[in-house]
Design an enzyme around this catalytic site. Structure first.
Site, PDB file in Angstrom:
ATOM      1  N   LYS A  46      -6.787  -8.076  -3.126  1.00  0.00           N
ATOM      2  CA  LYS A  46      -7.300  -8.103  -4.470  1.00  0.00           C
ATOM      3  C   LYS A  46      -6.162  -8.046  -5.470  1.00  0.00           C
ATOM      4  O   LYS A  46      -6.208  -8.648  -6.532  1.00  0.00           O
ATOM      5  CB  LYS A  46      -8.240  -6.928  -4.715  1.00  0.00           C
ATOM      6  N   GLY A  47      -5.162  -7.262  -5.144  1.00  0.00           N
ATOM      7  CA  GLY A  47      -4.105  -6.976  -6.103  1.00  0.00           C
ATOM      8  C   GLY A  47      -3.344  -8.171  -6.622  1.00  0.00           C
ATOM      9  O   GLY A  47      -2.912  -8.190  -7.772  1.00  0.00           O
ATOM     10  N   ASP A 103       1.125  -9.163  -4.652  1.00  0.00           N
ATOM     11  CA  ASP A 103       1.515  -8.126  -5.606  1.00  0.00           C
ATOM     12  C   ASP A 103       2.709  -7.324  -5.097  1.00  0.00           C
ATOM     13  O   ASP A 103       3.625  -7.022  -5.846  1.00  0.00           O
ATOM     14  CB  ASP A 103       0.340  -7.205  -5.954  1.00  0.00           C
ATOM     15  N   ASP A 106       5.750  -4.735   1.475  1.00  0.00           N
ATOM     16  CA  ASP A 106       6.404  -3.534   1.976  1.00  0.00           C
ATOM     17  C   ASP A 106       6.751  -3.689   3.454  1.00  0.00           C
ATOM     18  O   ASP A 106       7.815  -4.179   3.770  1.00  0.00           O
ATOM     19  CB  ASP A 106       5.653  -2.244   1.639  1.00  0.00           C
ATOM     20  N   LYS A 134       9.484  -3.890  -1.608  1.00  0.00           N
ATOM     21  CA  LYS A 134      10.001  -2.596  -1.128  1.00  0.00           C
ATOM     22  C   LYS A 134      10.786  -2.862   0.155  1.00  0.00           C
ATOM     23  O   LYS A 134      10.282  -2.647   1.259  1.00  0.00           O
ATOM     24  CB  LYS A 134       8.848  -1.642  -0.795  1.00  0.00           C
ATOM     25  N   PHE A 155       5.035   5.394  -4.127  1.00  0.00           N
ATOM     26  CA  PHE A 155       3.655   4.910  -4.189  1.00  0.00           C
ATOM     27  C   PHE A 155       3.376   4.457  -5.616  1.00  0.00           C
ATOM     28  O   PHE A 155       3.408   5.261  -6.539  1.00  0.00           O
ATOM     29  CB  PHE A 155       2.665   5.994  -3.751  1.00  0.00           C
ATOM     30  N   VAL A 156       3.149   3.148  -5.781  1.00  0.00           N
ATOM     31  CA  VAL A 156       2.996   2.580  -7.125  1.00  0.00           C
ATOM     32  C   VAL A 156       1.599   2.009  -7.353  1.00  0.00           C
ATOM     33  O   VAL A 156       0.916   1.600  -6.408  1.00  0.00           O
ATOM     34  CB  VAL A 156       4.055   1.488  -7.403  1.00  0.00           C
ATOM     35  N   ARG A 168      -5.783  -0.386 -11.043  1.00  0.00           N
ATOM     36  CA  ARG A 168      -5.396  -1.803 -10.977  1.00  0.00           C
ATOM     37  C   ARG A 168      -5.170  -2.384 -12.369  1.00  0.00           C
ATOM     38  O   ARG A 168      -4.359  -3.267 -12.553  1.00  0.00           O
ATOM     39  CB  ARG A 168      -6.474  -2.638 -10.283  1.00  0.00           C
TER      40      ARG A 168
END
Length: 180
Positions: A46-47, A103, A106, A134, A155-156, A168
């Protein structure tokens, strides 16, 4: 205890102005890279949708957009490394220049799977663009072609990234203080 209580402290890591400036720069970089050729954006839901929309507005090449949703699952909080396609593309990508828009990258596990999946569909080219990277979290080698910001292992949230489906819609990237 209220389940949807939103009380975490958020510290701004990347401001709205910094994000706007970098997306404009990325739009120019990507447009120059494709040299007028049409590009098919694959937004990872979704991001990724927040970044995809803003990036698309800044591309000077012809653009089409499709969406894909994938999840890695396992037992509890640990991913098994197994990836499931939740929503597949609506259009075929064979013969198209495809740019996957994410988005954040990591560990790289999910994106590695996704890129292999898309590569098997015979696009003309396949590249990866992410707003946030990241690199310290990487466990699977993934080639990121266009990066907005390399960030520390924090954690963002914001700009599409969430914590329990909250935050969001923040117009900046913030670090969540889970101890607040």
């Amino acid at each position: 205890m209220e389940e949807n209580r939103v009380s975490e402290k958020i510290r701004i890591l990347i401001s709205e102005d910094e994000i706007e400036k970098r997306i404009c720069e990325m739009g120019k970089e990507i447009s120059e890279f494709y040299q007028g050729e049409p590009v098919h954006l694959v937004s990872v839901l979704k991001g990724g949708v927040f970044f995809t929309c803003e990036l698309a507005k800044r591309l000077s090449v012809p653009v089409s957009i499709d969406f894909m949703s994938v999840s890695s699952y396992g037992n509890g909080t640990k991913s098994s490394g197994v990836v499931k396609v939740v929503k597949d593309l609506d259009e075929a990508i064979e013969g198209k220049h495809v740019l996957v828009v994410e988005d954040i990258v990591d560990s790289g596990r999910t994106l590695s799977y996704l890129l292999d999946n898309l590569k098997s569909r015979k696009p003309k080219s396949l590249h990866l663009c992410t707003l946030l990277d990241k690199p310290d979290r990487r466990v699977t080698d993934v080639q990121v072609d266009f990066t907005g910001f390399a960030i520390p292992d924090e954690f963002v949230v914001g700009y599409g990234l969430d914590y329990m489906q909250h935050y969001r819609n923040l117009p900046y990237i913030g670090i969540v203080d889970l101890d607040a």
